[in-house]
Design a protein around this motif. Structure first.
Motif, PDB file in Angstrom:
ATOM      1  N   TYR A 203      -9.861   4.486  -1.828  1.00 16.92           N
ATOM      2  CA  TYR A 203      -9.644   3.125  -2.349  1.00 16.92           C
ATOM      3  C   TYR A 203     -10.153   2.035  -1.419  1.00 16.92           C
ATOM      4  O   TYR A 203     -10.029   0.859  -1.732  1.00 16.92           O
ATOM      5  CB  TYR A 203      -8.157   2.912  -2.669  1.00 16.92           C
ATOM      6  N   TRP A 204     -10.718   2.396  -0.293  1.00 13.21           N
ATOM      7  CA  TRP A 204     -11.165   1.366   0.640  1.00 13.21           C
ATOM      8  C   TRP A 204     -12.309   0.543   0.023  1.00 13.21           C
ATOM      9  O   TRP A 204     -13.232   1.095  -0.539  1.00 13.21           O
ATOM     10  CB  TRP A 204     -11.589   1.979   1.976  1.00 13.21           C
TER      11      TRP A 204
ATOM     12  N   SER B 127      -7.373  -3.351   1.445  1.00 11.32           N
ATOM     13  CA  SER B 127      -8.476  -2.503   0.970  1.00 11.32           C
ATOM     14  C   SER B 127      -9.464  -3.290   0.116  1.00 11.32           C
ATOM     15  O   SER B 127     -10.682  -3.152   0.272  1.00 11.32           O
ATOM     16  CB  SER B 127      -7.932  -1.314   0.183  1.00 11.32           C
TER      17      SER B 127
ATOM     18  N   LEU C 145       0.773   4.163  -2.943  1.00 12.04           N
ATOM     19  CA  LEU C 145       0.380   5.541  -2.634  1.00 12.04           C
ATOM     20  C   LEU C 145       1.478   6.522  -3.050  1.00 12.04           C
ATOM     21  O   LEU C 145       1.190   7.593  -3.595  1.00 12.04           O
ATOM     22  CB  LEU C 145       0.056   5.686  -1.144  1.00 12.04           C
TER      23      LEU C 145
ATOM     24  N   GLU D  36       0.800  -1.229   0.000  1.00 12.48           N
ATOM     25  CA  GLU D  36       0.000   0.000   0.000  1.00 12.48           C
ATOM     26  C   GLU D  36       0.838   1.287   0.000  1.00 12.48           C
ATOM     27  O   GLU D  36       0.619   2.150  -0.852  1.00 12.48           O
ATOM     28  CB  GLU D  36      -0.960  -0.037   1.204  1.00 12.48           C
TER      29      GLU D  36
ATOM     30  N   ASN E 205      -6.510   9.341  -0.251  1.00 11.11           N
ATOM     31  CA  ASN E 205      -6.988   9.044   1.108  1.00 11.11           C
ATOM     32  C   ASN E 205      -7.495   7.611   1.140  1.00 11.11           C
ATOM     33  O   ASN E 205      -7.907   7.080   0.119  1.00 11.11           O
ATOM     34  CB  ASN E 205      -8.151   9.973   1.477  1.00 11.11           C
ATOM     35  N   ARG E 206      -7.497   7.062   2.315  1.00  6.97           N
ATOM     36  CA  ARG E 206      -8.009   5.683   2.443  1.00  6.97           C
ATOM     37  C   ARG E 206      -9.409   5.547   1.849  1.00  6.97           C
ATOM     38  O   ARG E 206      -9.746   4.541   1.256  1.00  6.97           O
ATOM     39  CB  ARG E 206      -8.050   5.272   3.927  1.00  6.97           C
ATOM     40  N   SER E 207     -10.214   6.580   2.026  1.00  7.49           N
ATOM     41  CA  SER E 207     -11.596   6.490   1.534  1.00  7.49           C
ATOM     42  C   SER E 207     -11.652   6.430   0.003  1.00  7.49           C
ATOM     43  O   SER E 207     -12.653   6.013  -0.571  1.00  7.49           O
ATOM     44  CB  SER E 207     -12.420   7.675   2.036  1.00  7.49           C
TER      45      SER E 207
ATOM     46  N   ILE F 246      -6.203  -0.763  -4.983  1.00 11.68           N
ATOM     47  CA  ILE F 246      -5.678   0.582  -5.270  1.00 11.68           C
ATOM     48  C   ILE F 246      -5.406   0.700  -6.764  1.00 11.68           C
ATOM     49  O   ILE F 246      -5.681   1.718  -7.383  1.00 11.68           O
ATOM     50  CB  ILE F 246      -4.372   0.852  -4.488  1.00 11.68           C
TER      51      ILE F 246
END
Lengths: 179, 179
Positions: free
Chosen positions: A37-38, A151, A21, A17, A33-35, A42
């Protein structure tokens, strides 16, 4: 004979990850942001998909991945009671073989190469437990699967979930207590 | 689901013997006869051991091996009724990974990389049949082992022996007839 645990590399022992990123930020000039690709891969994001996916095929990609926190200590601890095999779906990426081998030798020198497995379809693996972030690997596994959170599997509910290596440690500790 | 056959590479799909004999002749100036090494590993001969053994660790060693006669046709035929996995103990030889991968892609293009397995200890393999020249692999195998004849296993009697790919073909044909 000790029972056997098959441990996946990418997103389980090796943290992919942060690298994705970084690559994303370098190429597209913005931090994800995590949101963003959560719940997804990714490298499954729309326009950027190809760029990140291509990176996987480059020599060196798998050589400098971060070690997943806790994985070294917990694997070493588990070796007292279990045979540990490292089972990684490397075959899609010809350029990854030497990188993955060197990475394992560097960060997990206490593992023997006899216990490394580079494969494609993991249904060929014979073990009692499998720790993996990919549901399709666990689906075909005949033993007990532990789903390591990533994710792309965030909303999966069919397998026992471990969010980190401390939870792996606890899972096997409780097995021992209840044995 | 089709039953699965795990097929070894070296001395089963890939013929290592001629290469060893050539290397031996180049280095020591004399041709070996079968009687010189029958019942032993070719690279287990006294004074020459280290030279031939070292050759295994060189890049390229596994890239130009001869294809074992009949292996392509018989494997292709077996794919109709079986899942074929190529299971090779490559892990001892870091330099062999890309060579073995390229060799498989060149000579067995009808096999998918998902079905390639580079491993060390083959007890990790889950399959119904295993074709291998090494007794220690068959000993640890839970399915039915077929011992493919090589000099070092010439006097072994614990496993069903196949001397060539035609005998492999006949073995599975008879299984089908008797099913």
């Amino acid at each position: 004979m000790k029972p056997r645990i098959a441990v996946d590399m990418d997103e389980v022992m090796a943290n992919v990850e942060p690298k994705f990123l970084d690559l994303y930020e370098q190429e597209f000039g913005r931090k994800l942001n995590r949101s963003d690709y959560w719940g997804k891969k990714i490298y499954g994001l729309r326009e950027e998909e190809k760029y990140l996916r291509d990176a996987l095929f480059e020599k060196g990609f798998f050589r400098d991945l971060e070690v997943m926190p806790g994985s070294q200590a917990v694997i070493r601890e588990l070796m007292e009671d279990y045979e540990i095999f490292i089972t990684t779906a490397a075959m899609e990426f010809r350029s990854s073989f030497e990188d993955k081998y060197d990475w394992l030798q560097e960060h997990f020198p206490f593992l023997h190469w006899k216990n490394f497995v580079f494969c494609g379809d993991k249904s060929v693996i014979r073990a009692d437990y499998m720790i993996d972030d990919h549901v399709n690997n666990l689906e075909k596994f005949e033993g007990t699967g532990l789903l390591f959170t990533a994710s792309h599997n965030a909303y999966e509910e069919r397998f026992f979930r471990v969010n980190n290596w401390e939870e792996v440690r606890i899972f096997f500790k409780e097995l021992k207590v209840n044995a």
